[in-house]
Design a protein around this motif. Structure first.
Motif, PDB file in Angstrom:
ATOM      1  N   GLU A   1       0.836  -1.210   0.000  1.00 15.70           N
ATOM      2  CA  GLU A   1       0.000   0.000   0.000  1.00 15.70           C
ATOM      3  C   GLU A   1       0.866   1.252   0.000  1.00 15.70           C
ATOM      4  O   GLU A   1       0.553   2.245  -0.671  1.00 15.70           O
ATOM      5  N   LEU A   2       1.940   1.226   0.742  1.00 18.30           N
ATOM      6  CA  LEU A   2       2.851   2.368   0.845  1.00 18.30           C
ATOM      7  C   LEU A   2       3.457   2.701  -0.522  1.00 18.30           C
ATOM      8  O   LEU A   2       3.601   3.875  -0.878  1.00 18.30           O
ATOM      9  N   GLN A   3       3.774   1.668  -1.293  1.00 21.20           N
ATOM     10  CA  GLN A   3       4.372   1.886  -2.613  1.00 21.20           C
ATOM     11  C   GLN A   3       3.386   2.512  -3.598  1.00 21.20           C
ATOM     12  O   GLN A   3       3.792   3.134  -4.578  1.00 21.20           O
ATOM     13  N   LYS A   4       2.100   2.405  -3.338  1.00 19.25           N
ATOM     14  CA  LYS A   4       1.071   2.977  -4.213  1.00 19.25           C
ATOM     15  C   LYS A   4       0.831   4.459  -3.928  1.00 19.25           C
ATOM     16  O   LYS A   4       0.159   5.139  -4.694  1.00 19.25           O
ATOM     17  N   GLN A   5       1.336   4.954  -2.806  1.00 20.01           N
ATOM     18  CA  GLN A   5       1.076   6.325  -2.377  1.00 20.01           C
ATOM     19  C   GLN A   5       2.291   7.220  -2.605  1.00 20.01           C
ATOM     20  O   GLN A   5       3.425   6.754  -2.617  1.00 20.01           O
ATOM     21  N   ASP A   6       2.045   8.512  -2.738  1.00 14.02           N
ATOM     22  CA  ASP A   6       3.122   9.490  -2.858  1.00 14.02           C
ATOM     23  C   ASP A   6       3.371  10.099  -1.474  1.00 14.02           C
ATOM     24  O   ASP A   6       2.994  11.238  -1.202  1.00 14.02           O
ATOM     25  N   ILE A   7       3.966   9.302  -0.614  1.00 16.00           N
ATOM     26  CA  ILE A   7       4.216   9.735   0.768  1.00 16.00           C
ATOM     27  C   ILE A   7       5.193  10.905   0.808  1.00 16.00           C
ATOM     28  O   ILE A   7       5.101  11.779   1.679  1.00 16.00           O
ATOM     29  N   SER A   8       6.090  10.974  -0.141  1.00 19.65           N
ATOM     30  CA  SER A   8       7.050  12.079  -0.202  1.00 19.65           C
ATOM     31  C   SER A   8       6.336  13.427  -0.288  1.00 19.65           C
ATOM     32  O   SER A   8       6.720  14.390   0.378  1.00 19.65           O
ATOM     33  N   SER A   9       5.270  13.492  -1.080  1.00 18.33           N
ATOM     34  CA  SER A   9       4.508  14.746  -1.200  1.00 18.33           C
ATOM     35  C   SER A   9       3.821  15.107   0.110  1.00 18.33           C
ATOM     36  O   SER A   9       3.740  16.274   0.468  1.00 18.33           O
ATOM     37  N   VAL A  10       3.349  14.097   0.809  1.00 19.27           N
ATOM     38  CA  VAL A  10       2.712  14.339   2.109  1.00 19.27           C
ATOM     39  C   VAL A  10       3.752  14.899   3.086  1.00 19.27           C
ATOM     40  O   VAL A  10       3.486  15.869   3.805  1.00 19.27           O
ATOM     41  N   ALA A  11       4.944  14.306   3.073  1.00 17.87           N
ATOM     42  CA  ALA A  11       6.022  14.784   3.952  1.00 17.87           C
ATOM     43  C   ALA A  11       6.390  16.222   3.612  1.00 17.87           C
ATOM     44  O   ALA A  11       6.604  17.052   4.507  1.00 17.87           O
ATOM     45  N   GLN A  12       6.446  16.541   2.313  1.00 16.42           N
ATOM     46  CA  GLN A  12       6.770  17.905   1.888  1.00 16.42           C
ATOM     47  C   GLN A  12       5.697  18.894   2.338  1.00 16.42           C
ATOM     48  O   GLN A  12       6.009  20.007   2.750  1.00 16.42           O
ATOM     49  N   LEU A  13       4.439  18.485   2.274  1.00 17.66           N
ATOM     50  CA  LEU A  13       3.336  19.327   2.736  1.00 17.66           C
ATOM     51  C   LEU A  13       3.504  19.662   4.210  1.00 17.66           C
ATOM     52  O   LEU A  13       3.457  20.831   4.611  1.00 17.66           O
ATOM     53  N   PHE A  14       3.736  18.627   5.021  1.00 15.94           N
ATOM     54  CA  PHE A  14       3.894  18.865   6.457  1.00 15.94           C
ATOM     55  C   PHE A  14       5.179  19.628   6.761  1.00 15.94           C
ATOM     56  O   PHE A  14       5.223  20.435   7.691  1.00 15.94           O
ATOM     57  N   LYS A  15       6.212  19.399   5.965  1.00 19.97           N
ATOM     58  CA  LYS A  15       7.464  20.141   6.154  1.00 19.97           C
ATOM     59  C   LYS A  15       7.229  21.637   5.929  1.00 19.97           C
ATOM     60  O   LYS A  15       7.723  22.471   6.682  1.00 19.97           O
ATOM     61  N   ALA A  16       6.455  21.961   4.897  1.00 14.53           N
ATOM     62  CA  ALA A  16       6.155  23.370   4.612  1.00 14.53           C
ATOM     63  C   ALA A  16       5.367  23.995   5.761  1.00 14.53           C
ATOM     64  O   ALA A  16       5.587  25.148   6.125  1.00 14.53           O
ATOM     65  N   LEU A  17       4.454  23.235   6.336  1.00 15.38           N
ATOM     66  CA  LEU A  17       3.637  23.747   7.444  1.00 15.38           C
ATOM     67  C   LEU A  17       4.359  23.683   8.784  1.00 15.38           C
ATOM     68  O   LEU A  17       3.871  24.224   9.771  1.00 15.38           O
TER      69      LEU A  17
END
Length: 122
Positions: free
Chosen positions: A23-39
């Motif tokens: 399931e993890l490989q199907k998701q763009d977790i990097s983008s989620v991390a970048q979103l939270f990093k920005a916030l």
């Protein structure tokens, strides 16, 4: 290291691990991390919260709300824009910013709700 917060033996559920890794490989977790990093920057979090309170603010409003120069506010707003958190429009010589969509507002409000619960339960 506190031994109460770790497994005392090495043992894992192979089926569960493989399923979740798939399931993890199907998701763009990097983008989620970048979103939270920005916030994660306090001023950018203040800007996002401010935009939750009022749908649209100009750069000068933002600078005054967070107590920084216009240049600093613009820098933070550009970072938020690059991450897809805010959008902007020009009206004459003014630049107005708003949250990109309702999901960002929900993230901010959920995070605040969580923080308030943590404070109450401590």
């Amino acid at each position: 290291m506190n031994q109460k917060d770790t497994c005392e033996i090495y043992c894992y559920d192979e089926e569960k691990v493989n399923r979740i890794q798939g399931e993890l490989q199907k998701q763009d977790i990097s983008s989620v991390a970048q979103l939270f990093k920005a916030l994660a920057d306090e001023n950018r979090a203040k800007i996002a919260f401010s935009l939750c309170q009022d749908g649209e603010l100009c750069v000068c409003d933002v600078a005054n709300i967070i107590g920084t120069s216009i240049a600093t506010a613009s820098h933070h707003l550009r970072t938020l824009h690059k991450q897809g958190i805010v959008k902007y429009r020009k009206e004459g010589k003014l630049a107005f910013y708003s949250l990109d969509d309702e999901h960002i507002k929900q993230l901010i409000l959920i995070a605040l709700s969580h923080e308030n619960e943590v404070k109450v339960n401590v």
